[in-house]
Design a protein around this motif. Structure first.
Motif, PDB file in Angstrom:
ATOM      1  N   GLU A 168      16.939  35.450 -35.184  1.00 34.40           N
ATOM      2  CA  GLU A 168      16.685  34.060 -35.543  1.00 34.40           C
ATOM      3  C   GLU A 168      15.487  33.545 -34.745  1.00 34.40           C
ATOM      4  O   GLU A 168      15.386  33.823 -33.547  1.00 34.40           O
ATOM      5  N   VAL A 169      14.620  32.803 -35.424  1.00 30.51           N
ATOM      6  CA  VAL A 169      13.404  32.332 -34.728  1.00 30.51           C
ATOM      7  C   VAL A 169      13.084  30.884 -35.095  1.00 30.51           C
ATOM      8  O   VAL A 169      13.518  30.377 -36.132  1.00 30.51           O
ATOM      9  N   VAL A 170      12.301  30.265 -34.216  1.00 29.00           N
ATOM     10  CA  VAL A 170      11.659  28.992 -34.551  1.00 29.00           C
ATOM     11  C   VAL A 170      10.203  29.334 -34.829  1.00 29.00           C
ATOM     12  O   VAL A 170       9.578  30.053 -34.045  1.00 29.00           O
ATOM     13  N   ILE A 171       9.692  28.868 -35.947  1.00 24.73           N
ATOM     14  CA  ILE A 171       8.288  29.150 -36.279  1.00 24.73           C
ATOM     15  C   ILE A 171       7.511  27.831 -36.289  1.00 24.73           C
ATOM     16  O   ILE A 171       8.020  26.802 -36.764  1.00 24.73           O
ATOM     17  N   THR A 172       6.314  27.871 -35.755  1.00 22.80           N
ATOM     18  CA  THR A 172       5.508  26.646 -35.707  1.00 22.80           C
ATOM     19  C   THR A 172       4.589  26.552 -36.926  1.00 22.80           C
ATOM     20  O   THR A 172       4.116  27.563 -37.445  1.00 22.80           O
ATOM     21  N   VAL A 173       4.354  25.304 -37.333  1.00 23.65           N
ATOM     22  CA  VAL A 173       3.445  25.042 -38.462  1.00 23.65           C
ATOM     23  C   VAL A 173       2.586  23.822 -38.101  1.00 23.65           C
ATOM     24  O   VAL A 173       3.008  22.997 -37.285  1.00 23.65           O
ATOM     25  N   PRO A 174       1.399  23.687 -38.708  1.00 21.40           N
ATOM     26  CA  PRO A 174       0.605  22.481 -38.462  1.00 21.40           C
ATOM     27  C   PRO A 174       1.400  21.236 -38.877  1.00 21.40           C
ATOM     28  O   PRO A 174       2.202  21.299 -39.821  1.00 21.40           O
ATOM     29  N   LYS A 202      15.454  35.157 -39.680  1.00 20.96           N
ATOM     30  CA  LYS A 202      16.069  33.913 -40.134  1.00 20.96           C
ATOM     31  C   LYS A 202      15.385  32.752 -39.398  1.00 20.96           C
ATOM     32  O   LYS A 202      15.247  32.793 -38.170  1.00 20.96           O
ATOM     33  N   VAL A 203      14.941  31.782 -40.175  1.00 20.42           N
ATOM     34  CA  VAL A 203      14.247  30.655 -39.546  1.00 20.42           C
ATOM     35  C   VAL A 203      15.272  29.596 -39.138  1.00 20.42           C
ATOM     36  O   VAL A 203      15.891  28.959 -39.981  1.00 20.42           O
TER      37      VAL A 203
END
Lengths: 496, 114
Positions: free
Chosen positions: A113-119, A140-141
């Motif tokens: 499980e991850v946290v993904i960064t976006v603009p 898995k986000v």
């Protein structure tokens, strides 16, 4: 198994960080020993392998190399064709994420499980594509988090600061400005503004033009005539730009690939700053827009924090120092703090209060009873910067007698002029016949912590209602089946 | 004081078409612009930059405007065209880019360089 993992899926560089048992985040290097992986994919012609990272960037075959795919995450028509197969931006991004997952899990254990960064200003489709990319890479986000929020979380954690922080995040492809408030362990986002297509790669392109101009003047010939050579010179200009952050003057020589001679390039920091001045003014205007949006003055900002590789340019610091009257601070390695902050966010998301990234509303003919004026406007129901989760209702009236179908357009954007907002969906509600105009319709928008919007339309007279999740379902969005199939296929690929 | 009457895009476009039918226009009214993908933009931005127009003309800045009025106008335009600069439509993006250049030029003339 690594429990708290953050990934910065950047335009030019990507990185993965995890939270160590002592509560501090750390970057996990890839198998090439690099802390950050260039977001570049190379499709090898002779072996069935996809190279990701530095090897891909330095491969030298532009027709088979994909750069800056993040810029196209919301473009359903952008397909990369290699050997007859068409790749979507989400699939290309999935290859980058797979490389990170495979390499880093060898060091920190299984990553699920991850946290993904976006603009901050990534739209619905770009966010969906990012989640799809992760799922294809078997990740898995847990949450998507805005890049400047992640950077600010890291800054607040590492520096132990309190108060209002403005994060100026000038990366390879985008600029994000976020203002937030830190009180103890709690972080409250006040606003985020973004500019797409404004970042370090724009400066590289400007330098490339300057190189080409000097080459033409000295030799009378074109510096490049094909993409392969253009890429090589572009890499040279990027190196020169980096040197100019340390030195006042850079001397370089360039040649084309037609033996038309060598040109000597003489660049000064002053001339480079002049070249990018107008772009930097745009960044200042975005900072001012963020301050206006949060109803704050420059003097009310306690800390200005620099994030992103392009903030190494000395002029960026000078300009912000002049604007705020205080020296901007860097949060350590400006390229890594987004991933590091994402890892912290994975554990502490409950203590971080985020806001709506955009205003949501509908189109309405607004009649002013005092002046008699009426005009078609974007009528905002949930204003930008409302803390989330939230729900707001506005009452409207029907416009015609015997109206059978109520149509409610869902708009996204702050402008009251309908020409400058986007219609991202529509709800239709069938109502009973033979009713006069002026019947009341309640429109409610709800916004959850994952930045997803729901809209509810209620006809107050009949009690009929319809609720929809406002989400993009058009081209570019994969079905569950497609996702599973592509994910299975990706697992069989050799990615190095 | 304000009465808000629901007006869908299709209805407002129908009204436009009907008006256009009644009064033959020299230049046909632009149809609602369907941008690709997620963004369904209602219409092209109002100003289409032309090379013959000065930055002031593009930004609708007149000599009589005060500094505060100019600042407010530039802020409004920047917000609008910064948003358009993210459009998937390369034509809209290119026009927005020209407008942003004009906005910065006018700003520098009136308020100095950064």
């Amino acid at each position: 198994m690594a429990e708290y993992v953050g990934i910065d899926l950047g335009t030019t560089l990507s990185g993965l960080a995890y939270l160590k048992p002592d509560g501090n985040p750390e970057i996990v290097p890839n198998s090439d020993g690099e802390r950050l992986t260039p977001s570049v994919v190379f499709f090898e012609a002779h072996e069935d392998v996809k190279l990701v990272g530095s090897a891909a960037r330095d491969g030298g075959e532009p027709d088979r190399t994909v750069f800056q795919i993040k810029r196209y995450m919301d473009d359903p028509e952008h397909l990369v064709e290699i050997d007859g197969k068409k790749w979507t931006p989400a699939e290309i991004s999935a290859l980058i994420l797979s490389k990170l997952k495979r390499d880093c899990s060898k060091i920190i254990g299984e990553i699920k499980e991850v946290v993904i960064t976006v603009p901050a200003n990534f739209n619905e489709l770009a966010r969906k594509s990012t989640i799809a990319a992760a799922e294809m890479a078997d990740l898995k986000v847990k949450r998507l988090v805005n890049e400047p929020t992640a950077a600010a979380v890291y800054y607040a954690h590492s520096q132990g600061v309190q108060g209002r922080i403005l994060v100026y995040d000038l990366g390879g492809g985008t600029l994000d400005v976020t203002i937030l408030n830190v009180e103890g362990d709690n972080i409250r986002i006040l606003t985020s503004e973004g500019a797409r297509h404004l970042g370090g790669s724009n400066f590289d392109e400007m330098l490339l033009e300057a190189y080409a101009e000097q080459y033409r003047k000295q030799t009378g010939a074109k510096l490049f005539t094909d993409e392969r050579h253009r890429r090589r010179v572009l890499q040279t200009t990027e190196d020169a730009k980096k040197m100019l952050s340390k030195l006042q003057r850079v001397n370089d020589t360039v040649a084309n690939d037609k033996n038309d001679g060598i040109a000597r390039i003489d660049l000064t920091r002053e001339s480079f700053e002049k070249l990018i001045r107008q772009m930097l003014t745009r960044t200042v205007m975005l900072v001012e827009q963020a301050l206006d949006s949060a109803k704050l003055k420059t003097s009310e900002i306690d800390h200005v924090v620099l994030v992103g590789g392009s903030t190494r340019i000395p002029k960026v610091k000078t300009v912000l120092e002049k604007l705020f009257g205080k020296t901007p601070k860097s949060c350590g390695n400006v390229d890594e703090c987004v991933a590091l902050g994402a890892a912290i966010f994975a554990k502490r998301s409950a203590r971080i209060q985020e806001v709506c990234n955009a205003s949501y509303g509908t189109l309405a003919m607004v009649y002013n009873a005092r002046t008699g004026d009426e005009k078609l406007m974007n009528s905002i129901v949930i204003p930008k910067n409302t803390p989330i989760p939230c729900s707001r209702t506005q009452i409207y009236q029907t416009s015609e007698d015997n109206e059978r179908v109520i149509e409610v357009d869902i708009t996204q954007g702050e402008d009251e002029d309908a020409k400058f907002v986007d219609v991202i969906g529509r709800i239709t509600l069938e109502v009973p016949p033979n009713r006069p105009k002026g019947c009341e319709i309640a429109v409610t928008f709800s916004y959850d912590e994952n930045q997803r919007v729901r809209a509810l339309v209620v006809d107050k007279l009949s009690g009929r209602s319809r609720e929809v999740a406002v989400s993009y379902k058009g081209a570019g969005v994969l079905s569950e089946e497609d996702l599973k199939r592509k994910s299975a296929h990706l697992r069989t690929m050799r990615i190095e | 004081m304000f009465k808000k009457i629901l007006q869908s895009l299709s209805r407002s476009q129908t009204a436009k078409t009907e008006t256009a039918k009644q009064v033959p226009a020299k230049n046909p009214a632009p149809a609602a612009h369907q941008a690709r993908g997620v963004l369904n933009q209602i219409a092209q931005p109002a100003a289409t930059p032309s090379k013959s127009q000065t930055p002031e003309e593009l930004c609708q800045i007149t000599p009589k405007m005060s500094k505060d009025q100019i600042k407010a106008q530039l802020k409004l335009l920047y917000r609008r065209y910064n948003r358009s600069a993210s459009s998937l439509d390369s034509k809209i993006r290119s026009e927005a880019d020209q407008m942003l250049t004009a906005i910065v030029t006018v700003r520098e003339k009136n308020f100095g360089e950064i």
